[in-house]
Write a protein that holds these residues in place. Structure first.
Motif, PDB file in Angstrom:
ATOM      1  N   TRP A 148      -4.188   4.577   2.191  1.00 49.70           N
ATOM      2  CA  TRP A 148      -3.643   5.101   0.929  1.00 49.70           C
ATOM      3  C   TRP A 148      -3.890   4.317  -0.227  1.00 49.70           C
ATOM      4  O   TRP A 148      -3.728   3.383  -0.009  1.00 49.70           O
ATOM      5  CB  TRP A 148      -2.101   5.532   1.281  1.00 49.70           C
ATOM      6  CG  TRP A 148      -1.822   6.410   2.435  1.00 49.70           C
ATOM      7  CD1 TRP A 148      -1.383   6.092   3.560  1.00 49.70           C
ATOM      8  CD2 TRP A 148      -2.458   7.885   2.621  1.00 49.70           C
ATOM      9  NE1 TRP A 148      -1.480   7.165   4.582  1.00 49.70           N
ATOM     10  CE2 TRP A 148      -1.959   8.378   3.925  1.00 49.70           C
ATOM     11  CE3 TRP A 148      -2.629   9.037   1.667  1.00 49.70           C
ATOM     12  CZ2 TRP A 148      -2.120   9.411   4.418  1.00 49.70           C
ATOM     13  CZ3 TRP A 148      -3.041  10.213   2.303  1.00 49.70           C
ATOM     14  CH2 TRP A 148      -2.657  10.513   3.339  1.00 49.70           C
ATOM     15  N   ALA A 149      -4.083   5.178  -1.265  1.00 50.17           N
ATOM     16  CA  ALA A 149      -4.282   4.513  -2.561  1.00 50.17           C
ATOM     17  C   ALA A 149      -2.793   3.703  -2.895  1.00 50.17           C
ATOM     18  O   ALA A 149      -1.949   4.097  -2.469  1.00 50.17           O
ATOM     19  CB  ALA A 149      -4.757   5.391  -3.550  1.00 50.17           C
ATOM     20  N   GLU A 150      -3.015   2.522  -3.785  1.00 51.52           N
ATOM     21  CA  GLU A 150      -1.891   2.083  -4.327  1.00 51.52           C
ATOM     22  C   GLU A 150      -0.825   3.033  -5.058  1.00 51.52           C
ATOM     23  O   GLU A 150      -1.461   4.029  -5.949  1.00 51.52           O
ATOM     24  CB  GLU A 150      -2.219   0.814  -5.283  1.00 51.52           C
ATOM     25  CG  GLU A 150      -1.097   0.178  -5.546  1.00 51.52           C
ATOM     26  CD  GLU A 150      -1.908  -1.099  -6.685  1.00 51.52           C
ATOM     27  OE1 GLU A 150      -0.910  -1.801  -7.127  1.00 51.52           O
ATOM     28  OE2 GLU A 150      -2.997  -1.206  -6.744  1.00 51.52           O
ATOM     29  N   ASN A 151       0.217   2.945  -4.665  1.00 49.38           N
ATOM     30  CA  ASN A 151       1.370   3.690  -5.209  1.00 49.38           C
ATOM     31  C   ASN A 151       1.290   5.219  -4.702  1.00 49.38           C
ATOM     32  O   ASN A 151       1.974   6.042  -5.312  1.00 49.38           O
ATOM     33  CB  ASN A 151       1.435   3.576  -6.890  1.00 49.38           C
ATOM     34  CG  ASN A 151       1.708   2.227  -7.358  1.00 49.38           C
ATOM     35  OD1 ASN A 151       2.302   1.724  -6.617  1.00 49.38           O
ATOM     36  ND2 ASN A 151       0.948   1.773  -8.503  1.00 49.38           N
ATOM     37  N   ALA A 152       0.399   5.632  -3.708  1.00 54.95           N
ATOM     38  CA  ALA A 152       0.198   6.787  -3.315  1.00 54.95           C
ATOM     39  C   ALA A 152       1.191   6.958  -2.309  1.00 54.95           C
ATOM     40  O   ALA A 152       1.361   6.188  -1.262  1.00 54.95           O
ATOM     41  CB  ALA A 152      -0.982   7.163  -2.946  1.00 54.95           C
TER      42      ALA A 152
END
Length: 575
Positions: A151-155
């Motif tokens: 998952w993307a950062e902060n997602a």
């Protein structure tokens, strides 16, 4: 000659049991008889129906009438449609008024007194309240490789089988996921990408690529990018957004409508029709899109579960197949033996995957390697385990085939009500308030009336009539017992107005099938649609056909399952 004395007796509520059966047999003998009866009855009942609902008020107010009940007509036709539906409703009402007991055709009408089956069901609802349903759920995450997805950062990380609300953002750094919308459209996303689930008919790709497969019922499904919009016309297509926000639209089959969308003021350009093997690029600095070569390699696809080629010669009839779940081929355990997903096997006419899910670990059935005669099966504990499919379109003609057996939990002391193996009214639950609506097919033990542990069969819950719950085509086998594997076939044939139940090839019973059953809904496996009536036993295989299988086709299906699970069949089912 029409038995007008029975007509009048029916309307007055004075029919004896013998007279009711005589009227029922006369109507069932010929479609024209039903039309004759209903032409007469429509004149008697239309005013009463109008007075009881909104219809008369709308007429008085000179507004457009609701689509509630068709006006009576003078013509007769062999294709009696709503006549058959109304006939069943009226007959059941007569039985309710005159006898207050189940009719011979299995249509049960529950009187509203303290000792009636309906009161027992109401008590059961109180004892086990319906689950809360979030109406904002618009999609389900139907594919996720947890080992490969990043998952993307902060997602917010998502999980396999998770239901998604409108506005859910899916932001992948790497990996592939598939989202199945309530409309039936499927979107496959490959990281890096940023995607938003807007509604059951709309998604937004902000960056990266999305490949969409949209069935007919999702006609008009839309994908919007920063500078373009694509409207499905029954297709497989992809949309790719690069780092600058420019978009490419690729069509792989069917056709779409696409247009430019201004990133700043939202102005929409003219629609362009784009067909298979063609592509367009929308540049932010150009007024018109440019043609480019179609390139399927830009987009990820997920491989559906398919049968082994070595099995092709032994497989049953594929026509009309809508759902196929097999424990040995498509059950997906998660962190142990709990099944998070049971994947739909694509074969024959079954071209879209309506997988069954249970993301809640405590409610996951268990995959048992030697569940039924040495074959894998899903084991349901009878208290809190079940699965729910994504929305599946099923028709008025149905053939449900399954291999199952009851466990010792089915005969535990104190059981008062039966559990269900399959229910066509999964969340969000449809309130069937009228017998003119499509009913709800259900397979399992009797819920209440006539309950006996391990008795197995099915019915169509047909709604409510004059304040009473109505079921038809309801039939069950004698108690089967614990650990006895069976091949069940429940066929609902509205075209021939006949429902049939077979257990291990033996015809158990047949009842009239007069109401529509076609509906697009989630199917609940292992439990009632919204009440806590759970199946206690093992389920090895489940097939749903959008057709009434007959003759060789029906024998092929039961024979296939009989050989696979080593279950001896009695005389083969006839047409």
């Amino acid at each position: 000659m029409p038995p007008k004395d029975l007509f009048n007796g029916y309307l007055d509520g004075d029919l004896s049991a013998e007279q009711f059966l005589a009227l029922e047999e006369w109507i069932a003998a010929d479609a024209n008889n039903a039309a004759t009866f209903l032409e007469w009855m429509a004149l008697q009942t239309w005013t009463r129906e109008a007075l009881q609902g909104e219809l008369l008020q709308q007429v008085l107010q000179e507004t457009a009438p609701v689509n509630r009940l068709p006006a009576p007509t003078g013509g007769r036709t062999a294709r009696w449609g709503w006549f058959a539906v109304l006939a069943a409703s009226l007959l059941i009402a007569a039985m309710a008024y005159s006898l207050g007991t189940p009719s011979r055709d299995g249509a049960q009408v529950a009187e509203q007194s303290a000792a009636t089956p309906e009161q027992a069901i109401l008590e059961a609802i109180d004892e086990s309240p319906p689950e809360e349903v979030d109406a904002s759920i618009v999609a389900t995450l139907t594919h996720l490789d947890r080992d490969k997805c990043e998952w993307a950062e902060n997602a917010a990380p998502l999980d396999y089988g998770q239901q998604l609300e409108a506005g859910t953002q899916i932001k992948l750094k790497a990996g592939v996921v598939r989202v199945t919308f309530e409309s039936g459209a499927e979107a496959v996303l490959q990281g890096p990408c940023d995607f938003v689930v807007d509604s059951a008919m709309h998604g937004t790709i902000r960056s990266g690529g999305v490949a969409v497969t949209a069935p007919k019922r999702a006609y008009g499904f839309r994908i919007r990018s920063p500078n373009a919009e694509v409207i499905d016309l029954g297709t497989v297509f992809g949309v790719n957004v690069d780092a600058s926000g420019d978009s490419e639209v690729h069509v792989f089959s069917g056709e779409v409508l696409s247009r430019s969308v201004d990133q700043h003021d939202g102005h929409e350009g003219e629609l362009t029709r784009l067909t298979a093997n063609h592509a367009l690029k929308y540049n932010s600095d150009a007024e018109e899109p440019s043609k480019i070569a179609s390139n399927g390699a830009l987009f990820a696809r997920t491989e559906p579960v398919s049968v082994r080629r070595a099995d092709y010669d032994f497989l049953p009839d594929r026509s009309g197949l809508a759902l196929w779940l097999a424990a040995d081929l498509s059950a997906r355990p998660q962190d142990g033996d709990g099944v998070v997903a049971w994947s739909d096997i694509l074969f024959g006419d079954n071209v879209t995957a309506e997988d069954a899910f249970q993301p809640q670990r405590a409610a996951q059935p268990k995959l048992v390697a030697n569940g039924i005669n040495g074959k894998p099966a899903l084991s349901f504990n009878g208290t809190d385990e079940f699965l729910v499919t994504t929305p599946l379109e099923t028709t008025d003609n149905q053939t449900i085939v399954m291999v199952c057996q009851f466990s010792e939990a089915a005969e535990r002391p104190g059981r008062k009500r039966g559990g269900q193996i399959l229910n066509y009214n999964g969340p969000p639950h449809r309130l069937v308030s009228s017998t003119y609506e499509p009913g709800v097919l259900q397979i399992g033990e009797p819920l209440d009336f006539g309950f006996k542990p391990t008795s197995l069969g099915g019915k169509l819950f047909a709604g409510r009539l004059d304040g009473k719950d109505v079921s038809e085509a309801e039939m069950y086998s004698p108690p089967i017992g614990v650990g006895v594997p069976v091949v069940l076939v429940y066929r609902y044939d509205l075209d021939k107005h006949l429902a049939s139940l077979w257990i291990n090839g033996e015809l158990i019973d047949q009842k009239p099938a007069l109401r529509p059953a076609g509906v697009t809904s989630r199917k609940t496996i292992g439990r009632h649609g919204f009440m806590k009536f759970f199946f206690a036993g093992d389920l090895g295989e489940l097939m749903i056909f959008n057709s009434a299988l007959e003759g060789d086709a029906l024998r092929a299906v039961t024979g296939y399952l009989s050989n696979k699970y080593k279950i001896e069949l009695k005389p083969q089912p006839a047409a």
